[in-house]
Design a protein around this motif. Structure first.
Motif, PDB file in Angstrom:
ATOM      1  N   GLN A  20       6.822  -1.800  -4.113  1.00 22.70           N
ATOM      2  CA  GLN A  20       6.916  -0.929  -5.438  1.00 22.70           C
ATOM      3  C   GLN A  20       6.523   0.488  -5.426  1.00 22.70           C
ATOM      4  N   LEU A  21       5.475   0.575  -4.453  1.00 21.12           N
ATOM      5  CA  LEU A  21       5.011   1.953  -4.547  1.00 21.12           C
ATOM      6  C   LEU A  21       5.827   2.967  -4.358  1.00 21.12           C
ATOM      7  N   ALA A  22       6.911   2.505  -3.580  1.00 21.43           N
ATOM      8  CA  ALA A  22       8.124   3.258  -3.176  1.00 21.43           C
ATOM      9  C   ALA A  22       8.788   3.962  -4.666  1.00 21.43           C
ATOM     10  N   GLU A  23       8.594   3.053  -5.478  1.00 23.11           N
ATOM     11  CA  GLU A  23       9.164   3.535  -6.996  1.00 23.11           C
ATOM     12  C   GLU A  23       8.493   4.779  -7.506  1.00 23.11           C
ATOM     13  N   GLU A  24       7.223   4.854  -6.855  1.00 23.74           N
ATOM     14  CA  GLU A  24       6.550   6.013  -7.582  1.00 23.74           C
ATOM     15  C   GLU A  24       6.529   7.422  -6.975  1.00 23.74           C
ATOM     16  N   ILE A  25       7.358   7.166  -5.755  1.00 23.11           N
ATOM     17  CA  ILE A  25       7.965   8.420  -5.125  1.00 23.11           C
ATOM     18  C   ILE A  25       8.782   9.421  -5.757  1.00 23.11           C
ATOM     19  N   ASP A  26       8.697  10.593  -6.057  1.00 23.58           N
ATOM     20  CA  ASP A  26       9.496  11.488  -6.318  1.00 23.58           C
ATOM     21  C   ASP A  26      10.275  11.939  -5.415  1.00 23.58           C
ATOM     22  N   GLU A  27      11.662  11.332  -5.336  1.00 25.18           N
ATOM     23  CA  GLU A  27      12.309  11.011  -4.200  1.00 25.18           C
ATOM     24  C   GLU A  27      13.116  12.215  -3.870  1.00 25.18           C
ATOM     25  N   VAL A  86     -12.135   6.794  -4.864  1.00 28.44           N
ATOM     26  CA  VAL A  86     -11.096   6.697  -5.693  1.00 28.44           C
ATOM     27  C   VAL A  86     -10.992   5.248  -6.331  1.00 28.44           C
ATOM     28  N   ALA A  87     -11.496   4.244  -5.741  1.00 28.53           N
ATOM     29  CA  ALA A  87     -11.535   2.923  -6.164  1.00 28.53           C
ATOM     30  C   ALA A  87     -12.555   2.732  -7.547  1.00 28.53           C
ATOM     31  N   LEU A  88     -13.669   3.464  -6.983  1.00 26.43           N
ATOM     32  CA  LEU A  88     -14.830   3.397  -7.870  1.00 26.43           C
ATOM     33  C   LEU A  88     -14.538   4.357  -9.036  1.00 26.43           C
ATOM     34  N   GLU A  89     -14.178   5.415  -9.082  1.00 28.81           N
ATOM     35  CA  GLU A  89     -13.703   6.363 -10.247  1.00 28.81           C
ATOM     36  C   GLU A  89     -12.780   5.431 -11.222  1.00 28.81           C
ATOM     37  N   LEU A  90     -11.546   4.839 -10.772  1.00 22.50           N
ATOM     38  CA  LEU A  90     -10.921   4.114 -11.390  1.00 22.50           C
ATOM     39  C   LEU A  90     -11.331   2.714 -11.748  1.00 22.50           C
ATOM     40  N   GLY A  91     -12.335   2.186 -11.244  1.00 22.28           N
ATOM     41  CA  GLY A  91     -12.943   0.791 -11.779  1.00 22.28           C
ATOM     42  C   GLY A  91     -12.344  -0.159 -11.010  1.00 22.28           C
ATOM     43  N   ALA A 103       2.335  -9.160  -5.607  1.00 21.49           N
ATOM     44  CA  ALA A 103       2.864  -8.493  -6.881  1.00 21.49           C
ATOM     45  C   ALA A 103       1.475  -8.199  -7.739  1.00 21.49           C
ATOM     46  N   MET A 104       0.706  -9.207  -7.951  1.00 26.77           N
ATOM     47  CA  MET A 104      -0.450  -9.286  -8.726  1.00 26.77           C
ATOM     48  C   MET A 104      -1.307  -8.016  -8.431  1.00 26.77           C
ATOM     49  N   ALA A 105      -1.596  -7.858  -7.177  1.00 27.46           N
ATOM     50  CA  ALA A 105      -2.663  -6.861  -6.550  1.00 27.46           C
ATOM     51  C   ALA A 105      -2.043  -5.395  -6.415  1.00 27.46           C
ATOM     52  N   GLU A 106      -0.698  -5.583  -6.506  1.00 32.22           N
ATOM     53  CA  GLU A 106       0.267  -4.163  -6.023  1.00 32.22           C
ATOM     54  C   GLU A 106      -0.349  -2.834  -6.749  1.00 32.22           C
ATOM     55  N   GLN A 130      -2.639   2.467  -7.118  1.00 35.18           N
ATOM     56  CA  GLN A 130      -3.174   3.579  -7.786  1.00 35.18           C
ATOM     57  C   GLN A 130      -4.381   4.103  -6.807  1.00 35.18           C
ATOM     58  N   VAL A 131      -5.135   3.207  -5.877  1.00 25.41           N
ATOM     59  CA  VAL A 131      -5.873   3.867  -4.802  1.00 25.41           C
ATOM     60  C   VAL A 131      -4.972   4.760  -4.099  1.00 25.41           C
ATOM     61  N   ILE A 132      -3.937   4.450  -3.364  1.00 24.48           N
ATOM     62  CA  ILE A 132      -3.322   5.208  -2.650  1.00 24.48           C
ATOM     63  C   ILE A 132      -2.871   6.453  -3.173  1.00 24.48           C
ATOM     64  N   ILE A 133      -2.369   6.538  -4.642  1.00 24.08           N
ATOM     65  CA  ILE A 133      -1.875   7.654  -5.022  1.00 24.08           C
ATOM     66  C   ILE A 133      -3.129   8.572  -5.432  1.00 24.08           C
ATOM     67  N   GLY A 134      -4.373   7.933  -5.781  1.00 26.10           N
ATOM     68  CA  GLY A 134      -5.473   8.598  -5.860  1.00 26.10           C
ATOM     69  C   GLY A 134      -6.149   9.230  -4.515  1.00 26.10           C
ATOM     70  N   VAL A 135      -5.799   8.590  -3.499  1.00 28.46           N
ATOM     71  CA  VAL A 135      -6.300   9.250  -2.375  1.00 28.46           C
ATOM     72  C   VAL A 135      -5.379  10.453  -2.076  1.00 28.46           C
ATOM     73  N   LEU A 136      -4.042  10.282  -2.198  1.00 26.00           N
ATOM     74  CA  LEU A 136      -3.299  11.358  -1.811  1.00 26.00           C
ATOM     75  C   LEU A 136      -3.644  12.506  -2.608  1.00 26.00           C
ATOM     76  N   GLU A 137      -3.868  12.331  -4.024  1.00 22.07           N
ATOM     77  CA  GLU A 137      -4.232  13.518  -4.909  1.00 22.07           C
ATOM     78  C   GLU A 137      -5.502  14.208  -4.422  1.00 22.07           C
ATOM     79  N   LYS A 138      -6.567  13.544  -3.888  1.00 21.75           N
ATOM     80  CA  LYS A 138      -7.461  13.986  -3.430  1.00 21.75           C
ATOM     81  C   LYS A 138      -7.705  14.818  -2.061  1.00 21.75           C
TER      82      LYS A 138
END
Ligand code: HPA
Length: 276
Positions: A38-45, A175-180, A259-262, A267-275
């Motif tokens: 699903q992460l792929a759906e978030e990519i600005d392709e 990132v995980a800490l900041e996002l709770g 699917a539950m954890a995805e 969020q963590v992966i996107i947060g890391v990329l942003e940082k």
């Protein structure tokens, strides 16, 4: 077995094909694990290329894996995502498993971000939790560096003192800490599968120091470290592998937990990329 020159030619042909379709230069390679596409759906392709178009690319055999390269922006960074990866239990050679990674490196990727579904051995872990990988144990009895070494890729005897880049682990923790988001950290042990393990095997693996067990990731991480890439690894715990209370596990349960954890992993992966 192919010679170093043969492998080089195959990588160059695959790279040239991709180059003929796009001049997009990915800096990050994302490998999306079982049920984690699903992460792929978030990519600005920018462009998607199916594996079966690319010369010498292996083609996925598992239904839960789609089999395409998605180029685009994620978290403001240029990425290429492998939606669908190759497992040793499918019968691929180690060379085939790491082929797309080596091609991605030749296109510019300097960092590997890899995800997987795995079983939790650590009794503090629960199905649906996520874990940052901080080290691994290779129980595959094979690895992609066996055979003639291509010195253009990396050294004959690569160091493995820090396969998971400490700076990236720290960034992901923050990132995980900041996002709770509750995220564990621990050791991933790789087995070939395809069967799940016995109670005795889970007990043994836990005693060896592993926190989770899965059927992927380690070949790609070894090849990435060999090429001097940075690595971030995230596991999704899809079943609880506690020998004294072990329940049978079905693929549907694994996919449902993934699917539950995805969303947390995404969020963590996107947060890391942003940082970065
Ligand atoms: N063992 C190995 N691989 C896995 C497991 C497991 O229990 N769960 C998901 N992938």
């Amino acid at each position: 077995m192919d010679t170093v020159q043969e492998f080089r030619r195959k990588r160059e042909e695959a790279g040239a094909y991709i180059r003929s379709k796009t001049d997009f230069k990915p800096e990050y390679l994302l490998i999306l694990g079982t049920g984690l596409g699903q992460l792929a759906e978030e990519i600005d392709e920018v462009i998607t290329i199916n594996y079966d178009e690319i010369p010498h690319f292996p083609v996925s055999t598992v239904e839960s894996h789609a089999g395409k390269l998605i180029f685009g922006e994620l978290g403001g960074k240029p990425v290429v995502a492998m939606q669908g990866r190759f497992h040793y239990y499918e019968g691929y050679t180690m060379q085939q498993i790491v082929f797309p990674l080596r091609v991605a490196k030749s296109l510019g990727a300097q960092t590997l971000i890899v995800s997987n579904a795995c079983g939790g051995l650590n009794p503090n872990f629960r199905r649906g939790d996520i874990m940052l990988i901080n080290d691994h144990i290779n129980f595959l009895a094979d690895n992609p560096l066996i055979g003639p070494n291509d010195d253009e890729l990396g050294p004959r005897f690569p160091d493995m003192s820090e396969p998971y880049t400490a700076r990236l682990v720290e960034t992901a923790e923050n990132v995980a800490l900041e996002l709770g988001i509750k995220m564990h950290e621990g050791v991933y042990l790789a087995v070939s599968g395809p069967m799940m393990e016995t109670k005795a095997e889970y007990r043994y693996m836990r005693n060896l120091g592993a926190d989770v067990v899965g059927m992927s990731t380690v070949p790609e991480v070894i090849a990435a470290v060999h090429m001097g890439m940075d690595v971030l690894g995230i596991s999704v715990i899809t079943d609880e592998c506690f020998p004294d209370s072990l329940m049978p596990v079905e693929l549907e349960d694994v996919l449902a937990a993934a699917a539950m954890a995805e969303p947390k992993m995404t969020q963590v992966i996107i947060g890391v990329l942003e940082k970065l």
